[in-house]
Design an enzyme around this catalytic site. Structure first.
Site, PDB file in Angstrom:
ATOM      1  CD1 TRP A  23       0.067  -1.574   3.045  1.00  0.00           C
ATOM      2  CD2 TRP A  23       0.779   0.543   3.251  1.00  0.00           C
ATOM      3  NE1 TRP A  23       0.947  -1.528   4.100  1.00  0.00           N
ATOM      4  CE2 TRP A  23       1.392  -0.241   4.253  1.00  0.00           C
ATOM      5  CE3 TRP A  23       1.071   1.913   3.190  1.00  0.00           C
ATOM      6  CZ2 TRP A  23       2.288   0.306   5.178  1.00  0.00           C
ATOM      7  CZ3 TRP A  23       1.964   2.448   4.099  1.00  0.00           C
ATOM      8  CH2 TRP A  23       2.562   1.646   5.077  1.00  0.00           C
ATOM      9  CE  LYS A  49      -3.288  -9.123  -2.604  1.00  0.00           C
ATOM     10  NZ  LYS A  49      -3.947  -8.198  -1.710  1.00  0.00           N
ATOM     11  N   PRO A  50      -3.412  -5.886  -5.790  1.00  0.00           N
ATOM     12  CG  PRO A  50      -4.875  -4.100  -6.116  1.00  0.00           C
ATOM     13  CD  PRO A  50      -4.641  -5.536  -6.500  1.00  0.00           C
ATOM     14  N   GLY A  97       6.750  -6.237  -0.810  1.00  0.00           N
ATOM     15  CA  GLY A  97       6.095  -6.243   0.492  1.00  0.00           C
ATOM     16  C   GLY A  97       7.072  -6.706   1.553  1.00  0.00           C
ATOM     17  CD  GLU A 157      12.636  -4.718  -5.725  1.00  0.00           C
ATOM     18  OE1 GLU A 157      13.119  -4.110  -4.753  1.00  0.00           O
ATOM     19  OE2 GLU A 157      13.264  -4.914  -6.776  1.00  0.00           O
ATOM     20  CB  CYS A 185      11.126  -0.556   1.219  1.00  0.00           C
ATOM     21  SG  CYS A 185      11.182   0.132  -0.440  1.00  0.00           S
ATOM     22  CD  GLU A 225      10.628  -2.322   6.605  1.00  0.00           C
ATOM     23  OE1 GLU A 225      10.010  -3.386   6.781  1.00  0.00           O
ATOM     24  OE2 GLU A 225      10.832  -1.830   5.493  1.00  0.00           O
TER      25      GLU A 225
HETATM   26  P1  NAP Z   1       2.832  -7.126   3.403  1.00  0.00           P
HETATM   27  O1  NAP Z   1       2.090  -7.295   4.651  1.00  0.00           O
HETATM   28  O2  NAP Z   1       3.867  -8.117   3.049  1.00  0.00           O
HETATM   29  O3  NAP Z   1       1.728  -7.015   2.260  1.00  0.00           O
HETATM   30  C1  NAP Z   1       2.076  -6.786   0.917  1.00  0.00           C
HETATM   31  C2  NAP Z   1       1.067  -7.495   0.017  1.00  0.00           C
HETATM   32  O4  NAP Z   1       1.144  -8.885   0.265  1.00  0.00           O
HETATM   33  C3  NAP Z   1      -0.374  -7.078   0.229  1.00  0.00           C
HETATM   34  O5  NAP Z   1      -1.005  -7.014  -1.036  1.00  0.00           O
HETATM   35  C4  NAP Z   1      -0.933  -8.223   1.062  1.00  0.00           C
HETATM   36  O6  NAP Z   1      -2.309  -8.401   0.864  1.00  0.00           O
HETATM   37  C5  NAP Z   1      -0.156  -9.403   0.494  1.00  0.00           C
HETATM   38  N1  NAP Z   1      -0.047 -10.565   1.395  1.00  0.00           N
HETATM   39  C6  NAP Z   1       0.005 -10.598   2.751  1.00  0.00           C
HETATM   40  N2  NAP Z   1       0.136 -11.875   3.180  1.00  0.00           N
HETATM   41  C7  NAP Z   1       0.197 -12.661   2.078  1.00  0.00           C
HETATM   42  C8  NAP Z   1       0.370 -14.063   1.853  1.00  0.00           C
HETATM   43  N3  NAP Z   1       0.509 -14.923   2.872  1.00  0.00           N
HETATM   44  N4  NAP Z   1       0.402 -14.504   0.580  1.00  0.00           N
HETATM   45  C9  NAP Z   1       0.291 -13.642  -0.453  1.00  0.00           C
HETATM   46  N5  NAP Z   1       0.116 -12.304  -0.315  1.00  0.00           N
HETATM   47  C10 NAP Z   1       0.080 -11.818   0.942  1.00  0.00           C
HETATM   48  O7  NAP Z   1       3.589  -5.728   3.372  1.00  0.00           O
HETATM   49  P2  NAP Z   1       3.001  -4.269   3.630  1.00  0.00           P
HETATM   50  O8  NAP Z   1       2.868  -4.061   5.073  1.00  0.00           O
HETATM   51  O9  NAP Z   1       1.799  -4.019   2.775  1.00  0.00           O
HETATM   52  O10 NAP Z   1       4.165  -3.368   3.018  1.00  0.00           O
HETATM   53  C11 NAP Z   1       5.241  -2.946   3.759  1.00  0.00           C
HETATM   54  C12 NAP Z   1       6.470  -3.786   3.470  1.00  0.00           C
HETATM   55  O11 NAP Z   1       6.781  -3.722   2.098  1.00  0.00           O
HETATM   56  C13 NAP Z   1       7.684  -3.277   4.198  1.00  0.00           C
HETATM   57  O12 NAP Z   1       8.413  -4.342   4.752  1.00  0.00           O
HETATM   58  C14 NAP Z   1       8.476  -2.588   3.095  1.00  0.00           C
HETATM   59  O13 NAP Z   1       9.860  -2.497   3.358  1.00  0.00           O
HETATM   60  C15 NAP Z   1       8.163  -3.439   1.926  1.00  0.00           C
HETATM   61  N6  NAP Z   1       8.403  -2.710   0.671  1.00  0.00           N
HETATM   62  C16 NAP Z   1       9.487  -3.051  -0.072  1.00  0.00           C
HETATM   63  C17 NAP Z   1       9.757  -2.345  -1.247  1.00  0.00           C
HETATM   64  C18 NAP Z   1      10.953  -2.694  -2.083  1.00  0.00           C
HETATM   65  O14 NAP Z   1      11.011  -2.218  -3.218  1.00  0.00           O
HETATM   66  N7  NAP Z   1      11.891  -3.489  -1.617  1.00  0.00           N
HETATM   67  C19 NAP Z   1       8.925  -1.310  -1.643  1.00  0.00           C
HETATM   68  C20 NAP Z   1       7.825  -0.991  -0.853  1.00  0.00           C
HETATM   69  C21 NAP Z   1       7.582  -1.715   0.316  1.00  0.00           C
HETATM   70  P3  NAP Z   1      -3.331  -8.789   2.055  1.00  0.00           P
HETATM   71  O15 NAP Z   1      -3.163  -7.752   3.099  1.00  0.00           O
HETATM   72  O16 NAP Z   1      -4.649  -8.799   1.367  1.00  0.00           O
HETATM   73  O17 NAP Z   1      -2.963 -10.136   2.566  1.00  0.00           O
END
Ligand code: NAP
Length: 462
Positions: free
Chosen positions: A133, A157-158, A210, A232, A266, A366
């Site tokens: 997000w 899938k956003p 994520g 990522e 991130c 983090e």
């Molecule tokens: P997240 O909890 O991992 O969620 C990211 C996406 O994954 C959401 O669409 C979520 O959807 C989905 N998801 C969650 N559990 C899942 C599962 N078991 N199987 C498949 N999909 C699943 O991360 P976030 O809190 O949204 O984002 C923050 C993280 O992203 C931070 O750690 C940040 O560092 C990282 N990030 C990294 C980069 C990079 O380029 N390296 C860029 C931006 C962010 P649902 O909620 O519907 O499950």
């Protein structure tokens, strides 16, 4: 799973919109459509794909203000920052429209005169993407653009907090002439949809942005059908300010790196590692600047720091501040927050913590919030060791005017992205991505299309 997903404004708690969610069966149908569409899309010419991507880019730029407002509404980041994200995200589409035409093969001298070896590249197949997000627009274009440019079909899938930007991006893609089955959006439970994606043999690649724990699950599950993966993942960026740094520049760039998107990126500087001799002056200047930031609804004029995305994110930030203070950190500015559980609105005031040490959680996790912890060092090797002492390896920053020291620091930091006197190194022209548990693969630059291509060689007997 409910058949509707309601999207809220994190600054006001108001409902923005309810949208349909897809069941596992509907996601399977989307995969089948993606599989069928791949047969024709992958055979279009690179110029044809480039021209459709170019039109998509132009439409996004034309609609940057509406797209920016939508990002601010569902994610909370200040409007100007949101428009910046739209243009940054669109830049990937323009870049990969151009890169589509430069997917070269090669010929290789064969081992005998009676043979010729020709190496070609082709699209990996239907791609499934899952995004977070914090950049509801750019995290999608960074993946969709190279996938489409390479000739792959794409399903996204956003994140459930911010699906509206994805739907708008898709609408503009269709307006540009990109076929509906080539680019699809599905919404629903991440785990459920993730499992449908990873278990389908028709999906040939998973690209995810994520958290690291979810990335690990997707990598494991992708092994079942031996998919290509791009990950990522999380970061824990160090920002080193050396004794001969230009302090005003270091403060200015630390502000950019730390407080953008309320610290929810991130690549946010997560640990400020400052030479003992300049620590007090740096902390004073940084605190003065952080105190000037205006917190509030990102649609209001002059707001620099928007809300935290949700309660879970907010509680993590507050627990890190509390833990640090309990263990002896000093709050130099901020440390306060506005919490409204009824509305689901959470704001954290830009915070600078002094006297931080490695016993504190903030030095190991983090933060994803507007908190800048300052720890000091006396020897540069100590700073480098501290910087590398983490499973993450996404972005690292350092400030020095001394080029010998600069080369030394850069060569010893185990990070995929290094900002030397630069707090905002991300650019469409450069390969963004992390080492260690921050990920696999790169997005952007000439490297960004590689993960969507297979290599094939042909040995011709004469
Ligand atoms: P997240 O909890 O991992 O969620 C990211 C996406 O994954 C959401 O669409 C979520 O959807 C989905 N998801 C969650 N559990 C899942 C599962 N078991 N199987 C498949 N999909 C699943 O991360 P976030 O809190 O949204 O984002 C923050 C993280 O992203 C931070 O750690 C940040 O560092 C990282 N990030 C990294 C980069 C990079 O380029 N390296 C860029 C931006 C962010 P649902 O909620 O519907 O499950």
């Amino acid at each position: 799973m409910p058949d509707k997903l309601t999207v809220y404004n994190p600054a006001t708690g108001e409902v923005i919109k309810s949208i349909p969610q897809q069941s596992a069966k509907e996601v399977e149908e989307a995969i089948e459509r993606s599989h069928q569409a791949f047969k024709t899309w992958s055979k279009t010419s690179a110029s044809e794909r480039a021209s459709l991507l170019k039109k998509w880019y132009e439409l996004i730029v034309e609609h940057k203000d509406e797209l920016g407002k939508l990002i601010t509404a569902e994610n909370g980041k200040p409007y100007q920052e949101a428009v910046g994200e739209v243009l940054y995200g669109a830049g990937y589409i323009e870049w990969f429209a151009e890169e589509a035409k430069r997917v070269y093969g090669r010929t290789v001298p064969a081992p005998t005169t009676g043979k010729r070896i020709v190496v070609t590249r082709q699209a990996v197949g239907p791609v499934a993407a899952i995004t977070p997000w914090n950049f509801p627009n750019a995290m999608i274009t960074r993946k969709a653009a190279p996938a489409l440019a390479a000739g792959c079909t794409f399903i996204i899938k956003p994140a459930p907090d911010t699906p509206l930007s994805a739907l708008e991006l898709a609408r503009l893609a269709y307006e540009a002439g990109i076929p509906k089955d080539v680019l699809q959006v599905v919404n629903g439970d991440g785990e459920e949809i993730g499992n449908v994606f990873t278990s389908s043999p028709k999906i040939r690649k998973i690209t995810f942005t994520g958290s690291t724990p979810v990335g690990k699950i997707l990598m494991k599950n992708s092994a079942e059908t031996v998919k290509h993966v791009s990950m990522e993942l999380g970061g824990h960026a160090p920002l080193i300010v050396d004794e001969d740094a230009n302090l005003d520049l270091a403060v200015e760039q630390a502000m950019v790196s730390k407080y953008r998107n309320a610290g929810q990126t991130c690549v946010c500087a997560n640990r400020l590692i400052v030479h003992e001799s300049v620590k007090d002056e740096f902390a004073k200047k940084l605190s003065e600047q952080a105190a000037k930031l205006k917190v509030g609804n990102g649609l209001e004029e002059g707001v620099n720091v928007g809300p935290i995305i949700n309660k879970k994110g907010f509680e993590k930030i507050v627990s890190q501040i509390d833990d640090a203070v309990e263990k002896g950190a000093k709050v130099l500015v901020g440390g306060s927050y506005d919490r409204n559980d009824d509305k689901g609105c959470y704001f954290v005031h830009p915070t600078v913590l002094g006297d931080v040490d490695t016993s504190m959680n903030i030095m190991h996790e983090e933060t994803f919030g507007p908190v800048a912890p300052i720890i000091s060092y006396t020897d540069i090797d100590e700073a480098i060791e501290l910087a590398n002492d983490t499973p993450f390896g996404l972005a690292a920053y350092f400030f020095t005017e001394n080029y010998r020291r600069g080369i030394y620091i850069s060569e010893n930091l185990d990070y995929g992205i290094i900002g030397w006197n630069d707090g905002g190194p991300s650019a469409v022209q450069a390969p963004f991505g992390g080492m260690k548990e921050s990920g696999v693969g790169r997005e952007g630059g000439s490297e960004g299309i590689e993960p969507y291509l297979e290599t094939k060689y042909m040995s011709i007997g004469l």
